[in-house]
Design a protein around this motif. Structure first.
Motif, PDB file in Angstrom:
ATOM      1  N   SER A  60     -14.450  -4.815  12.811  1.00  0.00           N
ATOM      2  CA  SER A  60     -13.655  -3.627  13.127  1.00  0.00           C
ATOM      3  C   SER A  60     -12.184  -3.840  12.740  1.00  0.00           C
ATOM      4  CB  SER A  60     -13.785  -3.325  14.616  1.00  0.00           C
ATOM      5  OG  SER A  60     -13.072  -2.179  14.949  1.00  0.00           O
ATOM      6  N   HIS A  61     -11.689  -5.036  12.958  1.00  0.00           N
ATOM      7  CA  HIS A  61     -10.308  -5.395  12.603  1.00  0.00           C
ATOM      8  C   HIS A  61     -10.103  -5.266  11.088  1.00  0.00           C
ATOM      9  CE1 HIS A  61      -6.502  -7.560  12.692  1.00  0.00           C
ATOM     10  NE2 HIS A  61      -6.985  -8.336  11.741  1.00  0.00           N
ATOM     11  N   ILE A  62     -11.026  -5.796  10.318  1.00  0.00           N
ATOM     12  CA  ILE A  62     -10.932  -5.732   8.858  1.00  0.00           C
ATOM     13  C   ILE A  62     -10.938  -4.277   8.385  1.00  0.00           C
ATOM     14  CG2 ILE A  62     -12.152  -6.243   6.695  1.00  0.00           C
ATOM     15  CD1 ILE A  62     -13.084  -8.875   8.084  1.00  0.00           C
ATOM     16  N   ILE A  63     -11.863  -3.489   8.915  1.00  0.00           N
ATOM     17  CA  ILE A  63     -11.944  -2.075   8.538  1.00  0.00           C
ATOM     18  C   ILE A  63     -10.662  -1.345   8.933  1.00  0.00           C
ATOM     19  CG2 ILE A  63     -13.160   0.110   9.004  1.00  0.00           C
ATOM     20  CD1 ILE A  63     -14.623  -1.834   7.109  1.00  0.00           C
ATOM     21  N   GLY A  64     -10.133  -1.676  10.089  1.00  0.00           N
ATOM     22  CA  GLY A  64      -8.886  -1.050  10.533  1.00  0.00           C
ATOM     23  C   GLY A  64      -7.729  -1.330   9.590  1.00  0.00           C
ATOM     24  N   ILE A  65      -7.642  -2.557   9.097  1.00  0.00           N
ATOM     25  CA  ILE A  65      -6.575  -2.915   8.162  1.00  0.00           C
ATOM     26  C   ILE A  65      -6.753  -2.159   6.849  1.00  0.00           C
ATOM     27  CG2 ILE A  65      -5.624  -4.775   6.736  1.00  0.00           C
ATOM     28  CD1 ILE A  65      -6.183  -6.643   9.124  1.00  0.00           C
ATOM     29  N   ILE A  66      -7.976  -2.123   6.358  1.00  0.00           N
ATOM     30  CA  ILE A  66      -8.245  -1.428   5.092  1.00  0.00           C
ATOM     31  C   ILE A  66      -7.877   0.043   5.192  1.00  0.00           C
ATOM     32  CG2 ILE A  66     -10.091  -0.675   3.538  1.00  0.00           C
ATOM     33  CD1 ILE A  66     -11.465  -3.391   4.191  1.00  0.00           C
ATOM     34  N   ASN A  67      -8.102   0.635   6.345  1.00  0.00           N
ATOM     35  CA  ASN A  67      -7.840   2.061   6.530  1.00  0.00           C
ATOM     36  C   ASN A  67      -6.409   2.375   6.941  1.00  0.00           C
ATOM     37  OD1 ASN A  67     -10.445   2.794   5.815  1.00  0.00           O
ATOM     38  ND2 ASN A  67     -11.189   2.574   7.896  1.00  0.00           N
ATOM     39  N   GLN A  68      -5.565   1.340   7.097  1.00  0.00           N
ATOM     40  CA  GLN A  68      -4.177   1.600   7.478  1.00  0.00           C
ATOM     41  C   GLN A  68      -3.471   2.404   6.393  1.00  0.00           C
ATOM     42  OE1 GLN A  68      -2.261  -2.152   8.288  1.00  0.00           O
ATOM     43  NE2 GLN A  68      -2.588  -1.917  10.460  1.00  0.00           N
ATOM     44  N   ASN A  69      -2.628   3.266   6.817  1.00  0.00           N
ATOM     45  CA  ASN A  69      -1.840   4.075   5.908  1.00  0.00           C
ATOM     46  C   ASN A  69      -0.618   3.272   5.480  1.00  0.00           C
ATOM     47  OD1 ASN A  69      -0.020   5.922   4.753  1.00  0.00           O
ATOM     48  ND2 ASN A  69      -0.847   7.600   5.968  1.00  0.00           N
ATOM     49  N   GLU A  70      -0.569   2.919   4.198  1.00  0.00           N
ATOM     50  CA  GLU A  70       0.538   2.103   3.693  1.00  0.00           C
ATOM     51  C   GLU A  70       1.880   2.813   3.810  1.00  0.00           C
ATOM     52  OE1 GLU A  70      -0.113   0.107  -0.093  1.00  0.00           O
ATOM     53  OE2 GLU A  70      -2.260   0.279   0.251  1.00  0.00           O
ATOM     54  N   GLU A  71       1.872   4.135   3.706  1.00  0.00           N
ATOM     55  CA  GLU A  71       3.124   4.881   3.783  1.00  0.00           C
ATOM     56  C   GLU A  71       3.759   4.739   5.165  1.00  0.00           C
ATOM     57  OE1 GLU A  71       6.391   6.754   2.648  1.00  0.00           O
ATOM     58  OE2 GLU A  71       4.784   6.072   1.325  1.00  0.00           O
ATOM     59  N   ILE A  72       2.958   4.736   6.205  1.00  0.00           N
ATOM     60  CA  ILE A  72       3.487   4.557   7.564  1.00  0.00           C
ATOM     61  C   ILE A  72       4.129   3.177   7.683  1.00  0.00           C
ATOM     62  CG2 ILE A  72       2.821   4.272   9.989  1.00  0.00           C
ATOM     63  CD1 ILE A  72       0.707   6.467   9.490  1.00  0.00           C
ATOM     64  N   ILE A  73       3.484   2.167   7.128  1.00  0.00           N
ATOM     65  CA  ILE A  73       4.038   0.811   7.180  1.00  0.00           C
ATOM     66  C   ILE A  73       5.333   0.741   6.373  1.00  0.00           C
ATOM     67  CG2 ILE A  73       3.632  -1.617   6.640  1.00  0.00           C
ATOM     68  CD1 ILE A  73       0.616  -1.036   7.018  1.00  0.00           C
ATOM     69  N   ARG A  74       5.350   1.394   5.206  1.00  0.00           N
ATOM     70  CA  ARG A  74       6.571   1.404   4.387  1.00  0.00           C
ATOM     71  C   ARG A  74       7.743   2.024   5.149  1.00  0.00           C
ATOM     72  NH1 ARG A  74       3.173   2.737   0.113  1.00  0.00           N
ATOM     73  NH2 ARG A  74       3.030   1.067  -1.402  1.00  0.00           N
ATOM     74  N   ARG A  75       7.465   3.134   5.833  1.00  0.00           N
ATOM     75  CA  ARG A  75       8.525   3.795   6.612  1.00  0.00           C
ATOM     76  C   ARG A  75       9.016   2.886   7.737  1.00  0.00           C
ATOM     77  NH1 ARG A  75       5.600   9.077   7.794  1.00  0.00           N
ATOM     78  NH2 ARG A  75       4.851   9.470   5.709  1.00  0.00           N
ATOM     79  N   ALA A  76       8.094   2.217   8.397  1.00  0.00           N
ATOM     80  CA  ALA A  76       8.479   1.297   9.476  1.00  0.00           C
ATOM     81  C   ALA A  76       9.306   0.144   8.913  1.00  0.00           C
ATOM     82  CB  ALA A  76       7.236   0.765  10.184  1.00  0.00           C
ATOM     83  N   LEU A  77       8.923  -0.356   7.747  1.00  0.00           N
ATOM     84  CA  LEU A  77       9.669  -1.431   7.089  1.00  0.00           C
ATOM     85  C   LEU A  77      11.080  -0.962   6.748  1.00  0.00           C
ATOM     86  CD1 LEU A  77       9.924  -4.177   5.723  1.00  0.00           C
ATOM     87  CD2 LEU A  77       8.764  -3.225   3.733  1.00  0.00           C
ATOM     88  N   GLN A  78      11.181   0.235   6.200  1.00  0.00           N
ATOM     89  CA  GLN A  78      12.493   0.788   5.864  1.00  0.00           C
ATOM     90  C   GLN A  78      13.343   0.937   7.118  1.00  0.00           C
ATOM     91  OE1 GLN A  78      12.353   4.557   3.868  1.00  0.00           O
ATOM     92  NE2 GLN A  78      14.557   4.665   3.597  1.00  0.00           N
ATOM     93  N   HIS A  79      12.749   1.430   8.182  1.00  0.00           N
ATOM     94  CA  HIS A  79      13.468   1.594   9.449  1.00  0.00           C
ATOM     95  C   HIS A  79      13.953   0.230   9.963  1.00  0.00           C
ATOM     96  CE1 HIS A  79      14.567   3.386  13.272  1.00  0.00           C
ATOM     97  NE2 HIS A  79      13.882   2.445  13.884  1.00  0.00           N
ATOM     98  N   GLU A  80      13.083  -0.779   9.902  1.00  0.00           N
ATOM     99  CA  GLU A  80      13.446  -2.123  10.344  1.00  0.00           C
ATOM    100  C   GLU A  80      14.623  -2.654   9.522  1.00  0.00           C
ATOM    101  OE1 GLU A  80      10.838  -5.921  11.447  1.00  0.00           O
ATOM    102  OE2 GLU A  80      10.888  -5.551   9.295  1.00  0.00           O
ATOM    103  N   GLN A  81      14.590  -2.444   8.214  1.00  0.00           N
ATOM    104  CA  GLN A  81      15.668  -2.920   7.350  1.00  0.00           C
ATOM    105  C   GLN A  81      16.974  -2.197   7.652  1.00  0.00           C
ATOM    106  OE1 GLN A  81      13.784  -2.242   3.568  1.00  0.00           O
ATOM    107  NE2 GLN A  81      12.950  -4.319   3.481  1.00  0.00           N
ATOM    108  N   GLU A  82      16.899  -0.910   7.895  1.00  0.00           N
ATOM    109  CA  GLU A  82      18.095  -0.139   8.233  1.00  0.00           C
ATOM    110  C   GLU A  82      18.695  -0.615   9.554  1.00  0.00           C
ATOM    111  OE1 GLU A  82      16.665   3.860   8.150  1.00  0.00           O
ATOM    112  OE2 GLU A  82      16.757   3.983   5.953  1.00  0.00           O
TER     113      GLU A  82
END
Length: 97
Positions: A60-82
């Motif tokens: 389930s963990h593996i499937i969850g990672i595969i299905n993660q939305n990369e755009e959401i992670i990118r936005r979070a990364l940008q927010h963290e950097q800001e």
């Protein structure tokens, strides 16, 4: 490496490795081996139930990672950097750097 950079890298790696035909075949094997689509409960045996559930959770963990939305992670990364840049600027203004 920052936390969201790691999430993004991990997500991309999982999608790359499990996205091709061999990876898809491997996912099918993992689903079968983990009992992903079978009940994990074994009446009268809590240890086997826990073991079975652990296997199911990994799949389930593996499937969850595969299905993660990369755009959401990118936005979070940008927010963290800001936020980090803002903190640095504040420290500089106060003479700490």
């Amino acid at each position: 490496m920052k936390i969201f950079e790691r999430y993004l890298r991990r997500t991309k790696l999982y999608k790359k490795k499990f996205g091709d035909p061999e990876g898809q075949e491997l996912l099918k094997f993992l689903a079968e081996e983990s009992g992903a689509y079978r009940p994990s409960f074994v009446q009268g045996d809590p240890y086997q139930t826990a073991f079975n559930e652990g296997k199911r959770q990994m799949y389930s963990h593996i499937i969850g990672i595969i299905n993660q939305n990369e755009e959401i992670i990118r936005r979070a990364l940008q927010h963290e950097q800001e936020e980090m840049q803002l903190k640095e600027m504040m420290l500089q203004e106060r003479g700490y750097k």
